[in-house]
Design a protein around this motif. Structure first.
Motif, PDB file in Angstrom:
ATOM      1  N   LYS A  70       0.830  -1.200   0.000  1.00 23.80           N
ATOM      2  CA  LYS A  70       0.000   0.000   0.000  1.00 23.80           C
ATOM      3  C   LYS A  70       0.873   1.262   0.000  1.00 23.80           C
ATOM      4  CE  LYS A  70      -3.878  -2.319   0.259  1.00 23.80           C
ATOM      5  NZ  LYS A  70      -4.813  -2.219   1.391  1.00 23.80           N
ATOM      6  N   ARG A  71       2.049   1.148   0.580  1.00 21.87           N
ATOM      7  CA  ARG A  71       3.028   2.245   0.573  1.00 21.87           C
ATOM      8  C   ARG A  71       4.412   1.625   0.411  1.00 21.87           C
ATOM      9  NH1 ARG A  71       5.277   2.042   5.593  1.00 21.87           N
ATOM     10  NH2 ARG A  71       4.047   1.065   7.253  1.00 21.87           N
ATOM     11  N   HIS A  80       2.240  -0.023  -5.202  1.00 28.46           N
ATOM     12  CA  HIS A  80       3.702  -0.008  -5.067  1.00 28.46           C
ATOM     13  C   HIS A  80       4.231  -1.440  -5.196  1.00 28.46           C
ATOM     14  CE1 HIS A  80       3.587   4.212  -3.890  1.00 28.46           C
ATOM     15  NE2 HIS A  80       2.556   3.898  -3.122  1.00 28.46           N
TER      16      HIS A  80
END
Length: 376
Positions: free
Chosen positions: A179-180, A249
């Motif tokens: 997610k990041r 990502h």
């Protein structure tokens, strides 16, 4: 961002077929290599045998699911129907992660899966898919075919009444979807990540929570937040499962899975009961599919990676050296501890490491040096 429906690439057609659970009998790969397999000139009715194959994959899923389908067709076609393989995808006869037991107890005669799922039964099984910082796909084939790996595999699975063959390969894997982006080892702490194999234990020791999920459950878990990140296979197959819709990502390199060997499991008794020519045919079909699938994975992943970056809005990032260094520091200890209590663990580990030592120098002056020279 283009959707799969408005793209003109081959991928969307494959994915629509996969999602619709359509048949793949006309795939070009079905016949590729099969014609070279030995087949009897005459098929007699009394010799006809039917095997049930179960798999760990959704029906027709790109990569392993298609490989399983092609393998069943290779055997059936090359034997002229003397050995017919009926495929049952994940959940159709047994759950995805119970196919080993199904072959061992006679529920099925054959399975297509990955040995990394069976480390709870026999820890050294991981070496027959991949281990962190382990052999590449070609090095792994060399070890199994020529370095004593197959003989050890036969002994390892023999205690369960099962025989394993390499039968499909998804090649080099990626580092996972997040997610990041991961920027330091601190970002790993508290991370819930779908990850299988010994790499999961490496991540646990770095502070993450590894979660084991079958292929068909990964997207939902990633989308719903059950997991914060997920690793599966290569760009082609990851794209097909739609992971880019849930996380943008995409990390590289894939140090957890430098190889993607799939396995064909066969009941040792059912295999021994086959006539000699059909035993050879099963082996030949597995070898043919292994080589074909590896080439397919390399070809389709190259195109998929381009789409993910340029059409799907995916951000590729290199896992920081600090994270990779910590993974490398932990990997050897994790591997050694994992196999220490298995009677065959030390023997398989030493054989595998000997293969790495043998391959290293040639890989450096051959493949690595060439790629470096080509990049200049």
């Amino acid at each position: 961002m283009a959707s799969s429906d408005d793209s003109t690439h081959d991928f969307p057609t494959d994915r629509r077929r996969f999602l619709a659970r359509a048949g793949l009998g006309t795939l070009a790969g079905v016949g590729a290599g099969a014609g070279a397999l030995s087949a009897p000139a005459v098929a007699r009715a009394q010799d006809r045998i039917t095997w049930r194959m179960v798999t760990s994959w959704p029906r027709n899923s790109p990569g392993p699911g298609i490989t399983a389908d092609r393998l069943a067709k290779r055997i059936t076609t090359a034997s002229e129907g003397r050995l017919t393989v009926e495929l049952h995808a994940a959940g159709e006869l047994v759950p995805a992660l119970e196919v080993f037991d199904a072959v061992a107890d006679g529920t099925a005669d054959m399975a297509h899966t990955a040995s990394v799922y069976w480390t709870g039964k026999a820890a050294p099984a991981a070496f027959y898919t991949t281990v962190p910082f382990g052999l590449s796909s070609r090095e792994h084939m060399a070890w199994v075919y020529h370095g004593g790996g197959q003989e050890l595999w036969d002994e390892l699975y023999g205690r369960f009444g099962v025989k394993g063959f390499m039968a499909g390969n998804t090649g080099m894997q990626m580092g996972g979807w997040f997610k990041r982006p991961i920027e330091s080892p601190e970002d790993v702490k508290g991370l819930k990540m779908r990850i299988v194999g010994l790499g999961g234990e490496v991540m646990r020791r770095m502070g993450a929570t590894p979660v084991t999920l079958p292929a068909g459950e990964i997207f939902t878990a990633l989308q719903s937040g059950v997991v914060d990140g997920a690793e599966f296979l290569n760009p082609w197959i990851d794209e097909a499962f739609g992971f880019y819709k849930a996380a943008k990502h995409y990390a590289w390199p894939g140090v957890n899975k430098p190889n993607g060997t799939g396995e064909c499991l066969v009941s040792a008794k059912a295999y021994a009961d086959l006539p000699e020519d059909l035993r050879q045919l099963v082996q030949d079909a597995c070898q043919a599919e292994h080589a074909y699938a590896l080439a397919e994975a390399d070809w389709k992943s190259a195109a998929a990676l381009d789409r993910l970056e340029n059409e799907r809005g995916v951000s590729l990032f290199r896992m920081p050296d600090s994270v990779t260094a910590e993974q490398r520091r932990l990997a050897d200890t994790v591997i050694e501890e994992a196999v220490a209590d298995d009677p065959m663990g030390p023997r398989i580990l030493e054989s595998y490491r000997a293969a790495q030592r043998t391959a290293r120098r040639w890989s450096e002056v051959g493949v690595r040096a060439y790629f470096q020279a080509r990049a200049v």
